[in-house]
Design an enzyme around this catalytic site. Structure first.
Site, PDB file in Angstrom:
ATOM      1  N   CYS A 104      48.952 -10.275  -7.318  1.00  0.00           N
ATOM      2  CA  CYS A 104      48.149  -9.630  -8.342  1.00  0.00           C
ATOM      3  C   CYS A 104      49.020  -8.783  -9.249  1.00  0.00           C
ATOM      4  CB  CYS A 104      47.088  -8.747  -7.688  1.00  0.00           C
ATOM      5  SG  CYS A 104      46.068  -9.606  -6.466  1.00  0.00           S
TER       6      CYS A 104
ATOM      7  N   ARG B 251      43.574 -10.091 -10.444  1.00  0.00           N
ATOM      8  CA  ARG B 251      43.592 -10.768  -9.145  1.00  0.00           C
ATOM      9  C   ARG B 251      43.966 -12.235  -9.226  1.00  0.00           C
ATOM     10  NH1 ARG B 251      38.983 -12.269  -4.673  1.00  0.00           N
ATOM     11  NH2 ARG B 251      40.401 -12.279  -2.884  1.00  0.00           N
ATOM     12  N   LEU B 252      44.929 -12.629  -8.349  1.00  0.00           N
ATOM     13  CA  LEU B 252      45.187 -14.025  -8.028  1.00  0.00           C
ATOM     14  C   LEU B 252      44.677 -14.231  -6.610  1.00  0.00           C
ATOM     15  CD1 LEU B 252      46.481 -16.792  -8.647  1.00  0.00           C
ATOM     16  CD2 LEU B 252      48.620 -15.891  -7.710  1.00  0.00           C
TER      17      LEU B 252
ATOM     18  N   GLY C 278      50.257  -8.063  -3.498  1.00  0.00           N
ATOM     19  CA  GLY C 278      51.084  -8.557  -2.408  1.00  0.00           C
ATOM     20  C   GLY C 278      50.278  -9.225  -1.314  1.00  0.00           C
ATOM     21  N   GLU C 279      50.910  -9.350  -0.166  1.00  0.00           N
ATOM     22  CA  GLU C 279      50.265  -9.920   1.018  1.00  0.00           C
ATOM     23  C   GLU C 279      50.722  -9.158   2.256  1.00  0.00           C
ATOM     24  OE1 GLU C 279      48.008 -12.163   0.951  1.00  0.00           O
ATOM     25  OE2 GLU C 279      48.258 -13.077  -1.037  1.00  0.00           O
TER      26      GLU C 279
ATOM     27  N   ASP D  50      43.154  -8.797   3.485  1.00  0.00           N
ATOM     28  CA  ASP D  50      44.134  -7.794   3.899  1.00  0.00           C
ATOM     29  C   ASP D  50      44.018  -6.481   3.143  1.00  0.00           C
ATOM     30  OD1 ASP D  50      44.946  -9.009   1.560  1.00  0.00           O
ATOM     31  OD2 ASP D  50      47.025  -9.331   2.183  1.00  0.00           O
TER      32      ASP D  50
ATOM     33  N   ILE E 231      64.443 -28.612  -8.385  1.00  0.00           N
ATOM     34  CA  ILE E 231      64.888 -28.756  -9.764  1.00  0.00           C
ATOM     35  C   ILE E 231      66.359 -29.161  -9.752  1.00  0.00           C
ATOM     36  CG2 ILE E 231      65.478 -27.445 -11.848  1.00  0.00           C
ATOM     37  CD1 ILE E 231      62.572 -28.144 -11.776  1.00  0.00           C
TER      38      ILE E 231
END
Length: 631
Positions: A2, A50-51, A76-77, A100, A291
């Site tokens: 986020c 937010r993602l 974060g996570e 979380d 890549i």
């Protein structure tokens, strides 16, 4: 993943305009395209983009605790949130969501400032406690997630996930810090101890900050540090087994997501290690992407293809070429501050490729810093042994002058490039390592600067903070001190900044399992000989992975994610190299001697010298200043 932003008043408690916080968040929409929210109260405002990764339907932010005492915005996570939730429930905590974010709130309610000690993950968050009227800011141990701050003229502190969030605030001054130019020309990025703009700072990795309305801004508090002072005891095979346990635990914990998940795969040891454990833990095919480059000497796609076949991954790859540099302005806009790690371009491209099929991608970042995988660390370990044998007077009076006299042979085979080694051996270990890590040595930088910038910089050198860091490192050997510096200085300033900005630019969450703090703490306790053996870095890591990976992957010479800018500046980008000395943007600053810049460009294009990194630094500085509109 986020984006967060906020405003907090000290002294006079003034109302916070929700629209101002919303504007700060809107420019971070790429970090969180799935939702937004703003909350304000007298003297404070918090905003969030937010993602959605975990608990997609719930966990909206800003989030209030059940009893409405605390409010959080979080980027974060937290990988141990489920175990932590169970622990907190046993202590009486109640939860309304399955994510979380609410666990952090409950941890704050239980442990206060010490809540960060219980969190395993990557994070930057702000919690406002309505009862105590405090704002608590925290950043994860390694600085995976960023947090910028600025004291403003109205007595408030503004903060945001990226500098562009602060730039959206009308009271932020856009005045360049000349010391940041020296830092940037030294390292190719603006390190975490400084910002390109005066009055802007970054909360350091492993630090927190507790603010009160009625108190002046305090100094941040360090809640975590990595120590190399204690050594593990036991046989190598036992330590190997323990290492494998930590690796499996680190990767498994980062595979929790309610959205599609994959991995970056370069074909090197680190990304291959991550993919190996992902394949072991997953019932489905692991999605991988890589890549390559249009210059064969820099292309690693064949190695990535080999690992993809070995673990039967669902693999995708693309090639980056010089004609894609029309995206320079876009890249400059991602970083806000000037950022000259040329691998940002392919990193962005691999993030774009990954985002076509996944929302979360695991990377191999962190292993070189933790396990001594860089050639410079191996060389430094050898040089420290030489320093221990030769008297300092001999080194300074003999090797120093030899190094000054020795020509700089960029074109020659590596064994003939003795200038850097001689100058390094003549100096202290910290000075030698800072020279090895820096992009442009001080004697060359001074030749680039105009008189006004030289006057503003004074006696400051960009290497000084790193040399001080190494001198004070909790270390037992020169190798320890070098790794400590890489973990504390290079990693957050360069590697993690690059991955955060390029992944967030395409709304992709990047996770670094090899930076699990328990894994890194274990690695820091390994004897030097289990990190570097017979000129081989990451020795125990490679040895432990022999059961998973072929030897031609484990023991081939390290290549790294190297963009072939030297070749490009002599070919399709030659006109851009020549244009640097004529840049109106750089000329207005008066920071550089334009004639010297023109000489450097011609020397590089002709092949007499390799000035590609300096040219790239100047090009990215020019583009960044144009984007910021501050020159």
């Amino acid at each position: 993943m986020c984006g967060i932003a906020g405003i907090f008043h000290t002294g006079t408690i003034k109302p916070v305009d929700p629209a101002r916080v919303e504007r700060m968040c809107d420019v971070l929409a790429h970090r969180g395209p799935d939702g937004s929210g703003v909350w304000t109260s007298p003297g404070v405002g918090l905003g969030h983009r937010r993602l959605s990764i975990i608990d997609i339907a719930g966990s909206l932010q800003p989030m209030h605790s059940i009893e409405e005492r605390s409010v959080i915005v979080f980027n974060g996570e937290i990988y141990n949130f489920r175990a932590l939730r169970r622990e907190l429930e046993e202590k009486g905590a109640r939860f309304r969501t399955d994510g979380d974010t609410e666990v952090i709130l409950a941890a704050w309610q239980r442990w206060g400032e010490d809540c960060v000690q219980h969190l395993h993950g990557m994070f930057a968050f702000a919690i406002y406690d309505r009862k105590d009227r405090t704002l608590f800011l925290a950043r994860d141990r390694f600085g995976v997630k960023p947090l910028f701050m600025a004291e403003l003229s109205d007595g408030s502190l503004a903060f945001a996930s990226e500098l562009k969030g602060l730039l959206a605030h009308p009271l932020l001054r856009r005045e360049v810090d000349p010391l940041a130019i020296e830092d940037y020309m030294t390292w190719g990025y603006v390190p975490d101890h400084r910002s390109i703009l005066r009055g802007v700072s970054k909360l350091a990795a492993g630090h927190s900050l507790l603010l009160r309305h009625d108190s002046p801004l305090p100094q941040p508090r360090q809640y975590w540090d990595i120590s190399f002072e204690n050594r593990h005891k036991g046989k190598a095979r036992d330590l190997e087994a323990e290492l494998l346990h930590h690796l499996k635990q680190a990767v498994d914990s980062r595979m929790v997501a309610d959205v599609p998940l994959g991995a970056f795969l370069s074909g090197g040891v680190d990304s291959s290690t991550v993919v190996a454990f992902m394949a072991e833990a997953s019932r489905n095919k692991v999605k991988t992407c890589s890549i390559g480059f249009d210059v064969a000497s820099a292309d690693e796609t064949s190695h990535a293809d080999k690992i993809a076949r070995l673990f039967d991954t669902e693999h995708a790859s693309r090639i980056v070429s010089a004609d894609q540099f029309d995206a320079l302005d876009t890249i400059a806009g991602m970083f806000d501050e000037p950022f000259a790690d040329a691998s940002a371009l392919p990193t962005w491209r691999v993030c774009q490729l990954a985002r076509e099929s996944v929302t979360v991608a695991l990377s191999g970042d962190g292993a070189d810093e933790a396990f001594a995988g860089y050639r410079r660390q191996v060389f430094h370990a050898h040089e420290e042994r030489v320093r221990g044998v030769l008297p300092s007077a001999l080194r300074s009076k003999v090797l120093g002058p030899l190094g000054e006299a020795f020509p700089k042979l960029d074109w020659a085979p590596r064994p003939w490039r003795a200038k850097t080694t001689l100058l390094s051996l003549a100096a202290s270990g910290a000075q030698g390592y800072s020279r090895a890590l820096s992009v442009v040595p001080p004697e060359i930088r001074l030749g680039l600067y105009g008189k006004d910038l030289q006057r503003q910089i004074g006696g400051y050198r960009g290497e000084l903070p790193l040399e001080k860091l190494m001198a004070q490192a909790p270390a037992r050997s020169g190798l320890d001190a070098a790794q400590y510096a890489d973990l504390k200085f290079w990693l957050p300033g360069d590697i993690l900044t690059k991955v955060d900005r390029t992944s967030m630019a395409v709304s992709l969450e990047a996770r670094e399992p090899l930076l699990d703090h328990r894994l890194v703490e274990f690695a820091a306790g390994l004897p030097d000989g289990l990190r570097v053996k017979r000129a081989q870095g990451k020795w125990l890591l490679k040895k432990s992975m022999e059961r998973y990976l072929p030897n031609d992957i484990l023991y081939r010479p390290k290549q790294g994610f190297v963009t072939p800018i030297a070749q490009w500046f002599r070919g399709p980008l030659a006109s851009k190299a020549r244009g640097i000395s004529k840049s109106a943007m750089l000329a207005r600053t008066g920071w550089f001697e334009n004639a010297r810049l023109a000489d450097i460009a011609e020397a590089h294009i002709s092949g007499r010298s390799d000035h590609s990194r300096i040219l790239w630094q100047l090009l990215m500085l020019d583009r960044s200043l144009a984007r910021l509109g501050i020159a």
